[in-house]
Write a protein that holds these residues in place. Structure first.
Motif, PDB file in Angstrom:
ATOM      1  N   ASP A  31      -0.891  10.914 -10.702  1.00 27.19           N
ATOM      2  CA  ASP A  31      -1.267   9.627 -10.110  1.00 27.19           C
ATOM      3  C   ASP A  31      -0.097   8.652 -10.111  1.00 27.19           C
ATOM      4  OD1 ASP A  31      -3.831  10.509  -9.669  1.00 27.19           O
ATOM      5  OD2 ASP A  31      -4.669   9.620 -11.478  1.00 27.19           O
ATOM      6  N   SER A  32       0.735   8.713 -11.152  1.00 28.37           N
ATOM      7  CA  SER A  32       1.878   7.799 -11.222  1.00 28.37           C
ATOM      8  C   SER A  32       2.874   8.057 -10.095  1.00 28.37           C
ATOM      9  CB  SER A  32       2.572   7.921 -12.585  1.00 28.37           C
ATOM     10  OG  SER A  32       3.064   9.239 -12.798  1.00 28.37           O
ATOM     11  N   ALA A  70       3.377   5.567  -2.820  1.00 29.28           N
ATOM     12  CA  ALA A  70       2.670   4.591  -1.996  1.00 29.28           C
ATOM     13  C   ALA A  70       3.421   3.265  -1.956  1.00 29.28           C
ATOM     14  CB  ALA A  70       1.258   4.381  -2.530  1.00 29.28           C
ATOM     15  N   GLN A  71       3.996   2.872  -3.084  1.00 31.15           N
ATOM     16  CA  GLN A  71       4.747   1.625  -3.126  1.00 31.15           C
ATOM     17  C   GLN A  71       6.031   1.745  -2.311  1.00 31.15           C
ATOM     18  OE1 GLN A  71       5.397   0.165  -7.070  1.00 31.15           O
ATOM     19  NE2 GLN A  71       6.597  -1.613  -6.418  1.00 31.15           N
ATOM     20  N   ASP A  83       1.346   6.743  -6.898  1.00 33.41           N
ATOM     21  CA  ASP A  83       1.454   5.288  -6.850  1.00 33.41           C
ATOM     22  C   ASP A  83       2.870   4.854  -6.481  1.00 33.41           C
ATOM     23  OD1 ASP A  83      -1.194   4.969  -7.513  1.00 33.41           O
ATOM     24  OD2 ASP A  83      -0.825   4.669  -9.656  1.00 33.41           O
ATOM     25  N   ALA A  84       3.856   5.517  -7.076  1.00 31.36           N
ATOM     26  CA  ALA A  84       5.252   5.184  -6.767  1.00 31.36           C
ATOM     27  C   ALA A  84       5.577   5.494  -5.308  1.00 31.36           C
ATOM     28  CB  ALA A  84       6.187   5.966  -7.694  1.00 31.36           C
ATOM     29  N   ARG A 114      -3.268   4.224   0.917  1.00 28.85           N
ATOM     30  CA  ARG A 114      -3.183   4.740  -0.460  1.00 28.85           C
ATOM     31  C   ARG A 114      -4.357   5.670  -0.763  1.00 28.85           C
ATOM     32  NH1 ARG A 114      -0.332   1.869  -4.688  1.00 28.85           N
ATOM     33  NH2 ARG A 114       1.183   0.413  -3.805  1.00 28.85           N
ATOM     34  N   ASP A 115      -5.555   5.216  -0.404  1.00 28.80           N
ATOM     35  CA  ASP A 115      -6.738   6.046  -0.631  1.00 28.80           C
ATOM     36  C   ASP A 115      -6.628   7.365   0.137  1.00 28.80           C
ATOM     37  OD1 ASP A 115      -7.767   4.080  -2.250  1.00 28.80           O
ATOM     38  OD2 ASP A 115      -9.106   3.248  -0.716  1.00 28.80           O
ATOM     39  N   GLN A 163      -4.297   9.732  -1.659  1.00 27.45           N
ATOM     40  CA  GLN A 163      -4.967  10.313  -2.834  1.00 27.45           C
ATOM     41  C   GLN A 163      -5.979  11.375  -2.429  1.00 27.45           C
ATOM     42  OE1 GLN A 163      -6.495   6.838  -4.770  1.00 27.45           O
ATOM     43  NE2 GLN A 163      -4.511   6.252  -5.653  1.00 27.45           N
ATOM     44  N   GLU A 186      -4.023  -0.457   1.301  1.00 26.11           N
ATOM     45  CA  GLU A 186      -5.061   0.134   0.449  1.00 26.11           C
ATOM     46  C   GLU A 186      -5.701   1.355   1.088  1.00 26.11           C
ATOM     47  OE1 GLU A 186      -9.216  -1.176  -1.856  1.00 26.11           O
ATOM     48  OE2 GLU A 186      -8.018  -2.657  -0.760  1.00 26.11           O
TER      49      GLU A 186
END
Length: 292
Positions: A65-66, A72-73, A69-70, A82-83, A86, A79
């Motif tokens: 997940d980390s 996606a950033q 997240d990185a 991002r979903d 995932q 949002e």
């Protein structure tokens, strides 16, 4: 489920949308490709170029997940995007046993039917993940009267395959783009839904517009907003819509249209209700006459 092509195309499309200036990176010389380079995304995400290259080749299996997240950033995902990323990662990590399971057929609970039938002055309907309308109150049927002339009642088929859709929706391009974005989100969350895959394949084959929009890899989720209609009997109206996922029904959502009191849209809804009542009376009279 092998979704590597989908993952690869999504990441490449997001990378191509970001300029070095937007990412706060210096620009040296002439660039041959639009957007960021792989190495720049890797640097922004804090991973090696080799590792990011593996990800962009579609291999998301086992990614933490980390890292997601990185990534996606680094790619400046919103949002919804991002979903979606995932969901693609979850699908990449599932096994073949799940692929053999048939998705459960969605049915509308009686309590939900009572809710939409009780909304006498607001069009309301329940839709599944394939954009099939499974239940609708009389005002929703009246608002989408041309859509309900075919079975199954599917909003995406109507938008892309029925020429009357461009008249009903003055902002057809936006409606079409959002509809494709919703299907892409649903496809990532339901990778083993054969009927959904068949719908996407059908629309890709029969509609150039759908095929072009599908290739953009944009995603969308219906929540709230406004939509303009040009109804064949009532004329133009702009309605507010709210869409809510139904608890306990992962594939079903409820959409309700409304208008503020005293506005032209509210007057148009009253006129629509009157027109719908007249249509129902005429239909009942014809049926009674045919039964004599």
């Amino acid at each position: 489920m092998d979704n590597r092509d989908e993952v690869s195309a999504f990441l490449k499309s997001r990378r191509a949308k970001i300029t070095p200036e937007q990412a706060g990176l210096p620009v040296y010389g002439q660039r041959r490709v639009p957007g960021l380079r792989r190495g720049e995304v890797a640097m922004l995400a804090g991973v090696s170029v080799e590792y990011y290259t593996r990800l962009e080749r579609g291999n998301l299996g086992g990614v933490s997940d980390s890292v997601l997240d990185a990534l996606a950033q680094a790619l400046r995902l919103d949002e919804t995007e991002r979903d979606h990323l995932q969901a693609l990662a979850r699908a990449a990590g599932t096994g073949g046993a799940r692929a053999r399971r048939r998705p459960k057929k969605a049915t509308v609970r009686p309590s939900v039917l009572r809710i939409i039938e009780g909304l006498h002055d607001q069009p309301a309907y329940v839709r599944n993940n394939r954009m099939d309308i499974l239940a609708a109150n009389p005002l929703a049927r009246a608002l989408h009267c041309e859509l309900f002339e075919t079975e199954p009642v599917n909003t995406c088929r109507f938008v892309f395959l029925d020429p009357r859709a461009t008249r009903l929706y003055p902002d057809w391009e936006r409606v079409a783009r959002e509809g494709v974005g919703v299907l892409r989100v649903k496809a990532a969350k339901n990778p083993y839904d054969r009927e959904l895959s068949n719908l996407i394949g059908e629309l890709s084959t029969r509609s150039d517009a759908f095929r072009t929009l599908w290739g953009a890899h944009d995603v969308h989720v219906f929540t709230e907003g406004t939509k303009r209609f040009l109804h064949p009997a009532v004329g133009e109206m702009e309605l507010v819509h709210e869409t809510l996922d139904l608890p306990g029904d992962d594939c079903l959502s409820l959409t309700v249209y409304s208008a503020d009191a005293g506005t032209p849209a509210a007057d148009a809804l009253q006129l629509l209700a009157s027109w719908a009542a007249t249509q129902q009376q005429e239909t009942a009279a014809k049926q009674a006459e045919s039964e004599r």
